[in-house]
Design an enzyme around this catalytic site. Structure first.
Site, mmCIF file in Angstrom:
data_model
loop_
_atom_site.group_PDB
_atom_site.id
_atom_site.type_symbol
_atom_site.label_atom_id
_atom_site.label_comp_id
_atom_site.label_asym_id
_atom_site.label_seq_id
_atom_site.Cartn_x
_atom_site.Cartn_y
_atom_site.Cartn_z
ATOM 1 C CB ALA A 122 -0.956 0.261 1.233
ATOM 2 C CB THR A 123 4.206 2.292 1.308
ATOM 3 O OG1 THR A 123 4.005 1.711 2.684
ATOM 4 C CG2 THR A 123 4.969 3.439 1.192
ATOM 5 C CG ASN A 137 -2.944 3.167 10.167
ATOM 6 O OD1 ASN A 137 -3.560 4.155 9.741
ATOM 7 N ND2 ASN A 137 -1.802 3.326 10.820
ATOM 8 C CD GLN A 144 -5.326 -1.280 8.997
ATOM 9 O OE1 GLN A 144 -5.962 -2.172 9.278
ATOM 10 N NE2 GLN A 144 -4.152 -1.279 9.158
ATOM 11 C CB SER A 182 -1.484 -3.823 2.065
ATOM 12 O OG SER A 182 -0.347 -4.349 2.420
ATOM 13 C CG HIS A 240 1.498 -6.911 5.381
ATOM 14 N ND1 HIS A 240 1.470 -6.554 6.462
ATOM 15 C CD2 HIS A 240 1.688 -5.397 4.465
ATOM 16 C CE1 HIS A 240 1.889 -4.952 6.468
ATOM 17 N NE2 HIS A 240 1.924 -4.647 5.445
ATOM 18 C CB THR A 249 10.707 -9.649 -12.421
ATOM 19 O OG1 THR A 249 11.309 -9.393 -13.662
ATOM 20 C CG2 THR A 249 10.146 -11.270 -12.605
ATOM 21 C CB CYS A 309 4.464 3.154 9.662
ATOM 22 S SG CYS A 309 3.411 2.037 9.286
#
Ligand SMILES: *Cc1c(COP(=O)(O)O)cnc(C)c1O
Length: 389
Positions: free
Chosen positions: A78-79, A158, A186, A206, A208, A244, A330
């Protein structure tokens, strides 16, 4: 379904990251082994196999977002998606405008790219939020100017889990002909998200955060939109993001999306019940406990609370068998109190007394009962050392 760790602390930090679901791991493993091909190799079976797996994952990600596969650009998370959306729009539509609107409670991965553009001459409006964490739609309406290009508002926060009125924001942006970017890291996989219902033009995701692997995510880019690539190279992802493809991670992301889609309703209900169980126990067991942010407009698995008179860092150090946090992973290396809690109007002291409980797929009622009991004991003990009332 849980990949178990012996004697591990109880994990209640699911807004920072989530464990990889073992079904996701199983789906990924062959792509670290025999199915190692490059999805861009067109001349042999290894490449075709990888490409087919990426196509399947792309369909699954798109489906959970209410999008079409062609609108999904795979990224490293997401960043990167936020950077690509914000900088990519500012660059592609430079001739049409020079103003961006965002919100004080956004993730740093939105605020920092916006600040970067501001230093290069773009005008920026950072909207405040109300004390419940929600934006005021009238203020947003006033903030949109003829030269505004983009509005960037997150789906769910978040730290406090507050869900913004995205459909109303999308409708307003469409009416005023500005693009709407939404950081949905989120919300995606936790609550129903539909880019068409909410009139979202760009959306960050994202893996994760929904029991997939780290280092992979996606940006939804509405059909026929222009976007300047921020990573140039081999022209992967229709030229929007060269490099890739991380085939195993993308396969895991697709599997994670399918699992979230299948369980979303029942899991949302279960997490909301667990969250309310935790809240009830903390509120009954302690005085001066306040929930930060709207309870009604909130992710089912999030509870952010202040324990008046208690330093949250000290509290967490007293609870080594519980994995909790005081806010964003973060920025937790930084000693400053959370910019999100400060934006709700809380003092530094109030912000420093706040703990984020992030409940997830593997938490049980027994764990919640244990956690609330331990938290109550620790808060009482710390308060007895420094009387505050
Ligand atoms: C986790 C998170 C991010 C960053 O995502 P990465 O994939 O870790 O780069 C951005 N925005 C929000 C709201 C998040 O929760």
């Amino acid at each position: 379904m849980k990949i178990s760790v012996q004697n591990a602390p109880i994990y209640l930090d699911n807004q920072a990251t989530t464990p990889v679901d073992e079904r996701v791991l199983a789906a990924m493993l062959p792509f670290f082994g025999a199915k190692f091909g490059n999805a861009a190799s067109r001349s042999h079976r290894f490449g075709w196999e990888a490409e087919k797996a990426v196509d399947f994952a792309r369909k699954r990600v798109a489906s959970l977002a209410g999008a079409t596969p062609g609108e999904i650009v795979f990224t490293s998370g997401a960043t990167e998606s936020n950077n690509l959306a914000i900088k990519g729009v500012a660059e592609a539509y430079r001739a049409q405008g020079n103003h961006i609107v965002t919100v004080a409670t956004e993730h740093k991965a939105v605020l920092d790219p916006v600040r970067h553009l501001e230093r290069s001459g773009l005008a920026v409006t950072v909207l405040p939020v109300r004390s419940d964490g929600l934006i005021d739609l009238d203020r947003l309406r006033q903030a949109i100017l003829p030269q505004t290009l983009l509005v960037s508002v997150m789906y769910a926060n978040n730290e406090i889990g507050v869900i913004q009125p995205v459909a109303a924001i999308g409708a307003l942006c469409r009416e005023r002909k500005v693009l709407f970017h939404c950081d949905a890291a989120q919300a995606f996989g936790k609550v129903p998200v539909d880019v068409n219902d909410a009139k979202i033009d760009l959306m960050s995701m994202s893996a994760h955060k929904l029991y997939g692997p780290k280092g992979v995510g996606a940006l939804y880019v509405r059909r026929r939109m222009q976007l300047a690539a921020q990573m140039d190279g081999g022209g992967h992802e229709a030229g929007r993001r060269s490099g890739t493809l991380n085939v195993p991670a993308i396969v895991g992301f697709g599997e994670a999306c399918a699992l979230s889609a299948a369980g979303m309703e029942s899991e949302g209900k279960r997490l909301r019940e667990l969250r309310e169980r935790l809240r009830g126990q903390l509120e009954r067991g302690l005085e001066a406990v306040t929930v930060n942010g709207s309870l009604e407009h909130r992710l089912p698995g999030n509870l952010n609370v202040s324990f008046a008179g208690v330093n949250a860092e000290t509290l967490l150090m007293n609870l080594p068998e519980i994995a909790l946090s005081t806010g964003s992973a973060c920025s937790s290396a930084v000693a400053e109190p959370s910019h999100v809690l400060r934006a709700l109007g809380m003092s530094d002291d109030q912000a420093r007394s706040s703990v984020r409980f992030g409940l997830g797929r593997y938490n049980t009622a027994e764990e919640i009962d244990h956690v609330s009991q331990r938290v109550i004991e620790a808060v009482k003990r710390l308060r007895s050392l420094t009387p505050f009332l």
